[in-house]
Design an enzyme around this catalytic site. Sequence first.
Site, PDB file in Angstrom:
ATOM      1  N   GLY A 270      45.042  66.625  94.196  1.00 23.66           N
ATOM      2  CA  GLY A 270      44.685  68.041  94.139  1.00 23.66           C
ATOM      3  C   GLY A 270      45.832  69.028  94.306  1.00 23.66           C
ATOM      4  N   GLU A 312      46.576  60.836  96.034  1.00 27.53           N
ATOM      5  CA  GLU A 312      46.350  60.532  94.601  1.00 27.53           C
ATOM      6  C   GLU A 312      46.633  61.732  93.717  1.00 27.53           C
ATOM      7  OE1 GLU A 312      42.210  59.684  94.761  1.00 27.53           O
ATOM      8  OE2 GLU A 312      42.492  57.625  95.398  1.00 27.53           O
ATOM      9  N   GLY A 314      47.661  63.835  90.467  1.00 24.28           N
ATOM     10  CA  GLY A 314      47.782  63.614  89.027  1.00 24.28           C
ATOM     11  C   GLY A 314      48.498  64.786  88.397  1.00 24.28           C
ATOM     12  N   ARG A 315      47.803  65.949  88.431  1.00 23.62           N
ATOM     13  CA  ARG A 315      48.317  67.172  87.810  1.00 23.62           C
ATOM     14  C   ARG A 315      49.743  67.510  88.280  1.00 23.62           C
ATOM     15  NH1 ARG A 315      44.667  71.363  86.990  1.00 23.62           N
ATOM     16  NH2 ARG A 315      43.327  70.006  88.202  1.00 23.62           N
ATOM     17  N   ARG A 366      40.597  73.358  78.775  1.00 24.37           N
ATOM     18  CA  ARG A 366      40.520  73.875  80.147  1.00 24.37           C
ATOM     19  C   ARG A 366      40.208  75.375  80.189  1.00 24.37           C
ATOM     20  NH1 ARG A 366      44.363  74.062  83.223  1.00 24.37           N
ATOM     21  NH2 ARG A 366      43.222  73.725  85.156  1.00 24.37           N
ATOM     22  N   TYR A 370      36.804  76.008  82.162  1.00 23.13           N
ATOM     23  CA  TYR A 370      36.731  76.692  83.458  1.00 23.13           C
ATOM     24  C   TYR A 370      37.672  77.873  83.592  1.00 23.13           C
ATOM     25  CZ  TYR A 370      38.905  72.043  84.175  1.00 23.13           C
ATOM     26  OH  TYR A 370      39.570  70.849  84.024  1.00 23.13           O
ATOM     27  N   CYS A 397      35.223  76.649  65.680  1.00 21.72           N
ATOM     28  CA  CYS A 397      34.093  77.537  65.412  1.00 21.72           C
ATOM     29  C   CYS A 397      33.360  77.886  66.704  1.00 21.72           C
ATOM     30  CB  CYS A 397      33.154  76.867  64.422  1.00 21.72           C
ATOM     31  SG  CYS A 397      33.992  76.566  62.884  1.00 21.72           S
ATOM     32  N   GLU A 398      34.066  78.486  67.632  1.00 20.20           N
ATOM     33  CA  GLU A 398      33.492  78.943  68.897  1.00 20.20           C
ATOM     34  C   GLU A 398      34.273  80.191  69.276  1.00 20.20           C
ATOM     35  OE1 GLU A 398      31.210  77.573  71.035  1.00 20.20           O
ATOM     36  OE2 GLU A 398      30.855  75.792  69.797  1.00 20.20           O
ATOM     37  N   TYR A 427      45.338  66.940  82.018  1.00 21.12           N
ATOM     38  CA  TYR A 427      43.972  67.319  81.652  1.00 21.12           C
ATOM     39  C   TYR A 427      43.895  68.084  80.330  1.00 21.12           C
ATOM     40  CZ  TYR A 427      43.303  65.882  86.453  1.00 21.12           C
ATOM     41  OH  TYR A 427      43.307  65.150  87.609  1.00 21.12           O
TER      42      TYR A 427
HETATM   43  C1  LIG Z   1      39.244  61.062  93.320  1.00 21.28           C
HETATM   44  C2  LIG Z   1      40.314  61.854  92.690  1.00 21.28           C
HETATM   45  N1  LIG Z   1      41.604  61.601  93.006  1.00 21.28           N
HETATM   46  C3  LIG Z   1      42.605  62.276  92.441  1.00 21.28           C
HETATM   47  C4  LIG Z   1      42.372  63.269  91.506  1.00 21.28           C
HETATM   48  C5  LIG Z   1      43.537  63.965  90.898  1.00 21.28           C
HETATM   49  O1  LIG Z   1      43.512  65.332  91.102  1.00 21.28           O
HETATM   50  P1  LIG Z   1      44.778  66.200  90.667  1.00 21.28           P
HETATM   51  O2  LIG Z   1      45.134  65.824  89.294  1.00 21.28           O
HETATM   52  O3  LIG Z   1      44.310  67.606  90.795  1.00 21.28           O
HETATM   53  O4  LIG Z   1      45.882  65.864  91.643  1.00 21.28           O
HETATM   54  C6  LIG Z   1      41.047  63.580  91.155  1.00 21.28           C
HETATM   55  C7  LIG Z   1      40.770  64.653  90.176  1.00 21.28           C
HETATM   56  O5  LIG Z   1      39.704  65.007  89.843  1.00 21.28           O
HETATM   57  C8  LIG Z   1      40.001  62.846  91.754  1.00 21.28           C
HETATM   58  O6  LIG Z   1      38.728  63.099  91.437  1.00 21.28           O
END
Ligand SMILES: Cc1ncc(COP(=O)(O)O)c(C=O)c1O
Length: 490
Positions: A270, A312, A314-315, A366, A370, A397-398, A427
């Site tokens: 996150g 964890e 990702g982004r 995205r 949202y 077409c939106e 994402y």
């Molecule tokens: C369980 C879990 N871990 C990690 C992530 C990665 O989140 P981010 O890419 O915002 O760091 C997510 C994203 O939805 C998630 O659901």
Amino acid sequence: MAPNPLAPTWLAEPGDANALAPGLWPAGSDRSADGQLTVGGVAASDLVNRFGTPLYVINEADVRARAAGVLAALRDAFAPIGAAVKVYYAGKAFLSTAVASWVAEEGLNIDVCSGGELAVALAAGVDASRLGFHGNNKSQAEIDRGVSVGIGAIVIDSEQEIGRVADAARRFGVIQPVRLRVNSGVHAHTHEFLATSHEDQKFGVPLDQVETLVAAIRSEDSLRFLGLHCHIGSQILAADGFAESATRLLAVHARLLQSGDVPELNLGGGFGIAYTSADEPAVLAEIAERIATAVAAECERLAIPVPSIAFEPGRYIIGPAGLTIYTVGTTKPVAVTVQDAGDDADATTATRLYVSVDGGMSDNVRTALYGAEYSARIANRASAASPALVRVAGKHCESGDIVVDAEYLPGDVAPGDLLAVPATGAYCWSLSSNYNYLPRPAVVAVRDGSATVIVRGESEHDLLAHDVGVADHDSTGQPAGPHEAGEHRA
Ligand SMILES: Cc1ncc(COP(=O)(O)O)c(C=O)c1O
């Protein structure tokens, strides 16, 4: 000149609408002497001449540096409190075999959330023991695959999954390590977080069910309980939500320690990034230190040992390392009526320039999904024209098919220009679709002045490949012709 009243309050008119805001573009991105955007040492127009547009571009060195940097920052923050740290790259942000290899080589584990993501990580040669498997509704086949390949951990997300994973482990003759995903009631977004006793969402189990479910996990001989897991949201720019969630989880963690081992605590992903010049993510090392301080204080208060900590992200790792290049097709000034503030409100008009590009919500959903904010710059040249407020629209077409809701670009932006949108590494490709039968763009990795396709762009042949009515298919429904492997799909 007065700012355009249609601009959102956070968007300042730039002195130079060619400038690349710091922190927004892949590391080392620049403009060359002729004004072209360069990324990873490659000019935007060279990339487009070879690969066409739309095109996702990922700077490999930046991904590697960000992966290694996250690991180092978290380990440095937690070492003084005696906690080991594991970092899982959240594959849902973007996963291909190349990216899986890069992050694994930088020392990260990988978090997958479907059989498909698992297959990609395994195809990359990542050892299954370094994978974690999430999801609120994993199929028995997905669980079986994970258990059979020796996956490092499965994150159990419901009471029913306990039996399903235990059964798979028995059938494959292994003891499967598992975590339990908990809904801590903390939901965080940007600088704020909301803390409730119960959160209304599909992931995890409520805190007050954890002890019962962990007892059920521990009663299964084929399972080994590692600890609790929680993910409080995405694009979080401050530490408070993580600290609150960790505090809540540790209270339950302490009670679980009275009846068995609980070696780990997984605080999820996150960490937020900058999407526009107005976003200011806190330095990760500072966030990490705040979380470590909260964990240490709570463990001391509860008189329990500090567990190993897992994250964890990702982004944070892949988002800023990527950008998307589009070609401008049409421009359209639209006069909009603006109601002045105040009692004797007069109406005036202001102009927004719609700039339509050759992609849209199929390569970046995205904004439509949202309301995400993005930025943009002309990529093939620098311009001295005064800035104009633009909205970058897609070709779908939106009417909600917007890529960049509000940005200032040089007012002479014109058909044929290349437009680059930064921070699209996470994402975007992973959420892409074939809406309106648009082929998915290629993903190209740039590094030290060279560019390599890491995910092939789709062709018309790919688009027709699943339609059994297309004459090109043999009697089994398989496409008869070979797939096109050409680089340029435009
Ligand atoms: C369980 C879990 N871990 C990690 C992530 C990665 O989140 P981010 O890419 O915002 O760091 C997510 C994203 O939805 C998630 O659901």
